[in-house]
Design a protein around this motif. Sequence first.
Motif, PDB file in Angstrom:
ATOM      1  N   GLN A   4      47.664  43.720  31.685  1.00 55.31           N
ATOM      2  CA  GLN A   4      47.169  42.434  32.294  1.00 55.31           C
ATOM      3  C   GLN A   4      45.919  42.251  31.889  1.00 55.31           C
ATOM      4  O   GLN A   4      45.013  42.944  31.705  1.00 55.31           O
ATOM      5  N   THR A   5      45.553  40.752  31.904  1.00 58.11           N
ATOM      6  CA  THR A   5      43.858  40.378  31.515  1.00 58.11           C
ATOM      7  C   THR A   5      43.357  40.344  32.992  1.00 58.11           C
ATOM      8  O   THR A   5      43.801  39.643  33.766  1.00 58.11           O
ATOM      9  N   ILE A   6      42.059  40.881  32.890  1.00 51.12           N
ATOM     10  CA  ILE A   6      41.323  40.950  34.098  1.00 51.12           C
ATOM     11  C   ILE A   6      40.076  40.138  34.122  1.00 51.12           C
ATOM     12  O   ILE A   6      39.610  39.730  32.804  1.00 51.12           O
ATOM     13  N   TYR A   7      39.694  39.750  35.160  1.00 51.93           N
ATOM     14  CA  TYR A   7      38.503  38.709  35.157  1.00 51.93           C
ATOM     15  C   TYR A   7      37.930  38.989  36.550  1.00 51.93           C
ATOM     16  O   TYR A   7      38.520  39.607  37.481  1.00 51.93           O
ATOM     17  N   ALA A   8      36.537  38.815  36.694  1.00 56.11           N
ATOM     18  CA  ALA A   8      35.497  38.718  37.565  1.00 56.11           C
ATOM     19  C   ALA A   8      34.235  38.438  37.604  1.00 56.11           C
ATOM     20  O   ALA A   8      33.817  38.136  36.364  1.00 56.11           O
ATOM     21  N   LEU A   9      33.680  37.907  38.685  1.00 62.04           N
ATOM     22  CA  LEU A   9      32.402  37.499  38.801  1.00 62.04           C
ATOM     23  C   LEU A   9      31.409  38.698  38.663  1.00 62.04           C
ATOM     24  O   LEU A   9      31.660  39.605  39.205  1.00 62.04           O
ATOM     25  N   LEU A 108      42.502  39.401  39.130  1.00 60.00           N
ATOM     26  CA  LEU A 108      41.285  39.729  39.698  1.00 60.00           C
ATOM     27  C   LEU A 108      41.082  41.262  39.272  1.00 60.00           C
ATOM     28  O   LEU A 108      41.961  42.015  39.447  1.00 60.00           O
ATOM     29  N   ALA A 109      39.858  41.663  38.677  1.00 58.33           N
ATOM     30  CA  ALA A 109      39.726  42.998  38.254  1.00 58.33           C
ATOM     31  C   ALA A 109      39.268  43.860  39.629  1.00 58.33           C
ATOM     32  O   ALA A 109      38.927  43.315  40.567  1.00 58.33           O
ATOM     33  N   GLU A 110      39.732  45.115  39.366  1.00 60.91           N
ATOM     34  CA  GLU A 110      39.445  45.711  40.679  1.00 60.91           C
ATOM     35  C   GLU A 110      37.874  46.609  40.335  1.00 60.91           C
ATOM     36  O   GLU A 110      37.412  46.281  39.257  1.00 60.91           O
ATOM     37  N   PRO A 111      37.368  47.159  41.224  1.00 63.15           N
ATOM     38  CA  PRO A 111      36.002  47.768  41.210  1.00 63.15           C
ATOM     39  C   PRO A 111      36.087  48.568  40.278  1.00 63.15           C
ATOM     40  O   PRO A 111      36.655  49.528  40.027  1.00 63.15           O
TER      41      PRO A 111
END
Length: 447
Positions: A4-9, A108-111
Amino acid sequence: MDNQTIYALSTVYGKSGVAVIRISGKDAFQVVAKMTPLSVKNIKERYAYFSKIFHAKTKQHLDNALLLCFRGPRSFSGEDIVELQIHGSKAVISSVLDSLSQMEGFRLAEPGEFSKRAFYNGKMDLTEAEGLADLIDSETSEQQKYAIRQMEGELKNLYENWRESLLTILSHLEAYIDFPDEDIPQNVIDTMANDVFKLREAIKKHLRSDNIGERLREGFRVVIVGPPNAGKSSLLNAIARREAVIVSDIAGTTRDAIDIHLDLKGYPVIFTDTAGLRETEEEIEKRGIEIAQNKIKDADLVICLFDASKDSVQIFDNIKKIFKNNKLFVANKSDKLTSEQCSFLEKQGCLVISAKNPADVKILLGRIEETIRSRFTANSNLLITRQRYRESLRNTLENLSAFGFDKEIELTAEDIRLAAREIGKITGRIEIDEILDKIFGTFCIGK
């Protein structure tokens, strides 16, 4: 690692001039197609585009922003990456994240997941990843300096060179295992034994770093101890330049250990005020004294402070016998002493100060800095910054110590194989999925 494509602030959530949202994965460039009027096929990587940003589903205009694209493998994560530099209001951030959440194949990306993907894609090893984490967490200039050295691969290069040496020895041993009728020439045996000996000595020297790397990350522990009313709390307040602890003429006011974190010329230092050391039947105060003694055991430097107007340095004779830590004997309240008394105390090896005098406090801090700096000078090589490195290196030494040609060659080769595996655990050059989540889980979201 999923597809999957991940994203995050990637910046701190809240009101700010600019916020950065990072997207990484095979469909990252779909952000350009679905959230901007730009054409994906005409996008140049590493160029900044000023563009309107729309919601992927509702097409509502969300913001005017800068957009940058990086194609894998020439990117931080080794995958396609899109970065959106948007205005940092909570409304804008929330709406852009909502848009991304509604795109198929996005999550949403994980830490630490961006760095974890960089590791899997060969963009960094584990020591470089942890150096990056240390750089993000750095609060002092020395922490910053050593984190950058590790992030740039200096520690990795050292460990990889050791591992390559072991693999070279292992390849020779396995060659003779494959051809058991051939005797190993004595000169080959001598060369391998010498190489193992030199490597073992190099690892021993590296391990003698006195936990300096871990201390640089966590803070050097300076514990102030002494009898009641010696001025410990007053000194800590003077060091902190604020009323960090209560000061009173009543003996036993400090019942617990109180920590103050400071940046001392680039070194992170934890100063600890402790309960006054004396015989007492009061249960709470006795517990405070026990805590003080435990703090002394863990200290890098013990400030033995006493009121020189009524006590002598001999009150610390018991501490000298019990604890082997570095100690600095400090005679306080010099404003109540004659010059002859001060001179006598200095000849006894005491630093004579008044906690009320800023100049004296500055001299004391200078002595503490010298003590810390001398430990760096004595351990000027690359530092061990994680306990897991130290454990793996100790295991490596165990295996190398068992190495020898006085047993079956298969067992000799196994000693080298296990030693190489232990070093590989540090850099990630073996299958170690079980520790990856622990390492990258300490990262912030968006990194």
